[in-house]
Design a protein around this motif. Sequence first.
Motif, PDB file in Angstrom:
ATOM      1  N   PRO A 221       0.808  -1.233   0.000  1.00  0.00           N
ATOM      2  CA  PRO A 221       0.000   0.000   0.000  1.00  0.00           C
ATOM      3  C   PRO A 221       0.837   1.277   0.000  1.00  0.00           C
ATOM      4  O   PRO A 221       0.404   2.302  -0.533  1.00  0.00           O
ATOM      5  CB  PRO A 221      -0.829  -0.125   1.284  1.00  0.00           C
ATOM      6  CG  PRO A 221      -0.970  -1.605   1.480  1.00  0.00           C
ATOM      7  CD  PRO A 221       0.365  -2.165   1.067  1.00  0.00           C
TER       8      PRO A 221
ATOM      9  N   GLN B 123      -2.889  -7.104   3.377  1.00  0.00           N
ATOM     10  CA  GLN B 123      -3.003  -5.804   2.708  1.00  0.00           C
ATOM     11  C   GLN B 123      -2.419  -5.814   1.299  1.00  0.00           C
ATOM     12  O   GLN B 123      -2.925  -5.113   0.407  1.00  0.00           O
ATOM     13  CB  GLN B 123      -2.332  -4.693   3.536  1.00  0.00           C
ATOM     14  CG  GLN B 123      -0.823  -4.822   3.697  1.00  0.00           C
ATOM     15  CD  GLN B 123      -0.422  -5.692   4.883  1.00  0.00           C
ATOM     16  OE1 GLN B 123      -1.255  -6.379   5.481  1.00  0.00           O
ATOM     17  NE2 GLN B 123       0.842  -5.655   5.232  1.00  0.00           N
TER      18      GLN B 123
ATOM     19  N   ARG C 141      -5.067  -7.395  -0.938  1.00  0.00           N
ATOM     20  CA  ARG C 141      -6.197  -6.485  -1.138  1.00  0.00           C
ATOM     21  C   ARG C 141      -5.871  -5.396  -2.144  1.00  0.00           C
ATOM     22  O   ARG C 141      -6.714  -5.006  -2.954  1.00  0.00           O
ATOM     23  CB  ARG C 141      -6.623  -5.846   0.190  1.00  0.00           C
ATOM     24  CG  ARG C 141      -7.376  -6.766   1.120  1.00  0.00           C
ATOM     25  CD  ARG C 141      -8.152  -5.975   2.161  1.00  0.00           C
ATOM     26  NE  ARG C 141      -7.315  -5.033   2.888  1.00  0.00           N
ATOM     27  CZ  ARG C 141      -6.581  -5.344   3.954  1.00  0.00           C
ATOM     28  NH1 ARG C 141      -6.573  -6.590   4.407  1.00  0.00           N
ATOM     29  NH2 ARG C 141      -5.857  -4.422   4.561  1.00  0.00           N
TER      30      ARG C 141
END
Length: 216
Positions: free
Chosen positions: A84, A116, A119
Amino acid sequence: MIGLTPASVREVAVLGAHCDDIAMGVGGTLLTLAARHPGLRVRAFVLSGADTPREMEESHALRALCPQADLELSMLDIPDGRAPGYWEYVKLALESFGNRCEPDIVFAPQRADAHQDHRLVAELTPTVFRDHLVLGYEILKWEADTPRTAIYHPLSRETAEEKARILLKHYPSQADRDWFDEEAFLGLSRLRGVQCHHPHAEAFVMEKAIVRFGGS
């Protein structure tokens, strides 16, 4: 159960955050597609592992999962667990990858994955492949994030066992994980098989699709 059969599959795109994500999530499906469609184009994109020993693991595993296929692997060097923080870099790289392929089906992680990095790939994939059939695969791990799946691809027991064999052979770096074993892989695929009345299966979450009734 209602069966859906794509008219033709000439090229697929498979996306993962880490080396082994693709093999765990869609390895049996790749084995099946490669066997049924010699010369199938497989375009793979992975966020992390470039210029590490894991890159060789991934390359060898995908070659084993896609025999006789036209395989191309694109790999980045994003640190594990930090994707991210590299949002723009990942987005640009994924757009570049998307411009180089024309898949009939796109396989990527599913949006509700607890990791994460997974995702991020799941969220960005439909922004790049906007007019494609996108199927979100599940990744076996210790988190209790097993999704509620809607699409099932049946596998023979032989295919499920071959997938497990390839995972264990080509990813020795993961051998110390207590869940990375044949029993776990076959257990999940057997469960998904039960849910669609087949010996084994891989299951997916669908992004969205159009259904046409009564005509083309």
